[in-house]
Design a protein around this motif. Structure first.
Motif, short mmCIF file in Angstrom:
data_model
loop_
_atom_site.label_atom_id
_atom_site.label_comp_id
_atom_site.label_asym_id
_atom_site.label_seq_id
_atom_site.Cartn_x
_atom_site.Cartn_y
_atom_site.Cartn_z
N ARG A 57 2.58 -1.47 8.71
CA ARG A 57 3.01 -0.17 8.81
C ARG A 57 2.46 -0.26 7.37
NH1 ARG A 57 8.08 1.86 8.04
NH2 ARG A 57 9.06 -0.58 6.83
N SER A 58 2.91 -0.50 5.98
CA SER A 58 1.97 -0.58 4.95
C SER A 58 0.09 -0.89 5.17
CB SER A 58 2.61 -1.25 4.50
OG SER A 58 3.70 -1.44 3.86
N LEU A 59 -0.62 -1.59 6.02
CA LEU A 59 -1.23 -1.45 5.63
C LEU A 59 -2.26 -0.55 6.27
CD1 LEU A 59 -4.26 -3.14 5.41
CD2 LEU A 59 -3.44 -4.33 8.05
N ARG A 60 -1.30 -0.42 7.96
CA ARG A 60 -2.46 0.81 8.88
C ARG A 60 -1.57 2.00 7.54
NH1 ARG A 60 1.27 -0.93 12.51
NH2 ARG A 60 2.92 0.20 12.49
N ALA A 61 -0.97 2.28 6.72
CA ALA A 61 -1.07 3.50 5.78
C ALA A 61 -1.87 3.49 5.25
CB ALA A 61 0.06 3.34 4.71
N LEU A 62 -2.39 2.02 4.85
CA LEU A 62 -3.36 2.43 3.70
C LEU A 62 -5.16 2.87 3.46
CD1 LEU A 62 -2.16 -1.45 1.64
CD2 LEU A 62 -2.54 0.85 0.08
N LEU A 63 -5.18 2.32 4.78
CA LEU A 63 -6.15 2.60 5.90
C LEU A 63 -6.56 3.58 6.40
CD1 LEU A 63 -6.23 -0.40 7.82
CD2 LEU A 63 -8.31 -0.14 6.00
N ASP A 64 -5.18 4.73 6.55
CA ASP A 64 -5.09 5.88 6.75
C ASP A 64 -5.87 6.73 5.27
OD1 ASP A 64 -5.08 5.77 9.15
OD2 ASP A 64 -2.85 6.10 9.04
N ALA A 65 -4.83 6.90 3.64
CA ALA A 65 -5.13 7.15 3.05
C ALA A 65 -6.41 6.60 2.22
CB ALA A 65 -4.52 6.40 1.12
N TYR A 66 -7.16 5.17 2.78
CA TYR A 66 -9.30 5.05 2.20
C TYR A 66 -9.48 5.80 3.26
CZ TYR A 66 -6.36 1.87 -0.29
OH TYR A 66 -5.54 0.87 -1.82
N ASN A 67 -9.42 6.47 4.94
CA ASN A 67 -9.93 7.20 5.62
C ASN A 67 -11.06 6.03 6.02
OD1 ASN A 67 -9.47 9.38 5.36
ND2 ASN A 67 -10.53 10.17 3.57
N ALA A 68 -10.28 5.27 6.31
CA ALA A 68 -11.31 3.62 6.84
C ALA A 68 -12.16 3.89 8.04
CB ALA A 68 -10.19 2.25 6.51
N SER A 69 -13.10 3.30 8.71
CA SER A 69 -13.63 3.41 9.75
C SER A 69 -12.96 2.34 10.36
CB SER A 69 -15.33 2.77 9.76
OG SER A 69 -15.20 1.16 9.29
N GLU A 70 -13.33 2.79 11.58
CA GLU A 70 -12.83 1.30 13.02
C GLU A 70 -13.59 0.39 12.76
OE1 GLU A 70 -10.67 2.30 14.98
OE2 GLU A 70 -9.86 4.04 14.48
N LYS A 71 -14.13 0.10 12.17
CA LYS A 71 -14.43 -1.63 12.18
C LYS A 71 -14.19 -1.78 10.87
CE LYS A 71 -19.02 -3.89 10.77
NZ LYS A 71 -20.37 -3.31 10.45
N ASP A 72 -13.62 -1.83 9.96
CA ASP A 72 -13.42 -2.05 9.24
C ASP A 72 -11.77 -1.79 8.99
OD1 ASP A 72 -15.28 -1.70 6.93
OD2 ASP A 72 -14.36 0.54 6.18
N ARG A 73 -11.22 -1.45 10.20
CA ARG A 73 -9.69 -1.38 10.43
C ARG A 73 -9.68 -2.65 11.30
NH1 ARG A 73 -5.81 3.45 10.60
NH2 ARG A 73 -7.11 5.28 9.32
N THR A 74 -10.98 -2.68 12.24
CA THR A 74 -10.64 -4.13 13.11
C THR A 74 -11.20 -5.55 11.84
OG1 THR A 74 -11.67 -2.83 14.79
CG2 THR A 74 -11.91 -5.18 15.13
N GLU A 75 -11.49 -5.64 11.54
CA GLU A 75 -11.70 -6.50 10.31
C GLU A 75 -11.05 -6.70 9.69
OE1 GLU A 75 -14.81 -7.35 6.57
OE2 GLU A 75 -15.26 -5.63 7.94
N LEU A 76 -10.22 -6.05 9.27
CA LEU A 76 -9.07 -6.60 8.40
C LEU A 76 -7.92 -6.32 9.26
CD1 LEU A 76 -9.71 -3.05 5.50
CD2 LEU A 76 -9.46 -5.34 5.29
N SER A 77 -7.94 -6.21 9.83
CA SER A 77 -6.82 -6.80 11.06
C SER A 77 -6.78 -8.25 11.41
CB SER A 77 -6.53 -5.44 12.48
OG SER A 77 -6.00 -4.26 11.98
N ALA A 78 -8.25 -7.99 11.62
CA ALA A 78 -8.05 -10.18 12.03
C ALA A 78 -8.11 -10.64 11.10
CB ALA A 78 -10.07 -9.79 13.03
N LEU A 79 -8.52 -10.47 9.98
CA LEU A 79 -8.47 -10.60 9.20
C LEU A 79 -7.00 -11.70 8.21
CD1 LEU A 79 -10.95 -10.01 6.00
CD2 LEU A 79 -11.23 -12.22 7.37
#
Length: 291
Positions: A57-79
């Protein structure tokens, strides 16, 4: 006694660095990011310092605040998922923290280039040599701590025999072959192990002979850890009071160049085999004379 903790994996460090890059690209300070997401500021600092893993939940909130792309979201989730996987070293709580961190990195590397001046590289040590070396260099360590470190050193060597073996290139100053650690028999057996290792396809050993005189790199040993993909390589240097990890592009380039100089001044693999054979014979004779 040195602090103990679960070693952060390289994946967690990559995750933290990537998340910090996204925050900076969004033009947000730590305070602003924390305010936008409702995350505690201290927690955000710890996440970006690879000290803790954020909840989903915290990661999703941060990625939303940073306007992260789907590619970045996928990469960070995998890491983040990969960072949660424990290796054997993360459960070895009796090891000093910097050493545990190093071994965690080593277990994820595909190649290691190791330069040593005074000792045989840990990945190539016999059990007896490792025990004598640890006892000599860490006189404050208890018997249990010594045995824990010996076990860790031997466990690390399994990386060289896995299905996709770690590639090791070791450059060793000849003085390491002449320094008596544990007695003549221990040294004789250690030279035999080096000779055997030198025949393995994933291991290259070069010895810098005494006749080489002064050469670049005499100021200190180091390890270059190479990881899959581009970038992310790490330089590791062990110190008497603290260990050092270098990750900048400039530092990696500098130590890559230094290792090339060391390879050039060292005897080639064939000449090194001859030096190891002579060293083994000399220790055999020393052991016989001393009996």
């Amino acid at each position: 006694m040195p602090g103990r903790h679960k070693a952060p994996t390289l994946r967690l460090r990559r995750f933290a660095a990537k998340l910090r890059e996204l925050r900076e690209a969004a033009g947000l300070s730590h305070v602003e990011a924390a305010d936008l997401t409702g995350l505690d500021r201290a927690t955000l600092f710890r996440i970006e310092g690879a000290k803790v893993r954020p909840q989903g939940r915290s990661l999703r909130a941060l990625l939303d605040a940073y306007n992260a792309s789907e590619k970045d979201r996928t990469e960070l989730s995998a890491l983040l998922k990969a960072a949660a996987e424990q290796t054997w070293i993360q459960t070895a709580a009796s090891l000093p923290s910097p050493y545990a961190t190093y071994i965690g990195f080593e277990s994820e590397a595909e190649g290691v280039r190791n330069y040593e001046i005074l000792a045989v590289p840990g990945l190539l040590q016999t059990e007896s040599y490792a025990r004598a070396m640890i006892k000599g260099t860490a006189p404050e360590a208890s018997r249990d701590e010594v045995e824990s470190r010996v076990a860790a050193r031997l466990e690390r060597q399994r990386l060289l025999a896995r299905p996709d073996p770690l590639k090791l290139w070791a450059v060793i100053d000849e003085s390491a072959l002449l320094r008596e650690v544990g007695g003549p028999q221990v040294m004789h057996d250690q030279m035999a192990k080096l000779r055997e290792a030198a025949e393995e396809p994933n291991i290259t050993i070069q010895v810098i002979p005494r006749s080489a005189g002064a050469y670049p790199g005499m100021h200190g040993a180091f390890v270059l850890l190479e990881f899959p993909g581009e970038g992310h390589d790490v330089v590791y240097m062990e110190g008497s009071t603290s260990d050092l990890f270098l990750e900048s592009i400039e530092d990696i380039a500098r130590y890559n160049m230094l290792f090339e100089h060391l390879r050039a001044v060292a005897a080639g693999p064939d000449a090194t085999r001859a030096l190891l054979a002579v060293a083994q014979q000399n220790w055999k004779e020393d052991g016989h004379d001393g009996s």
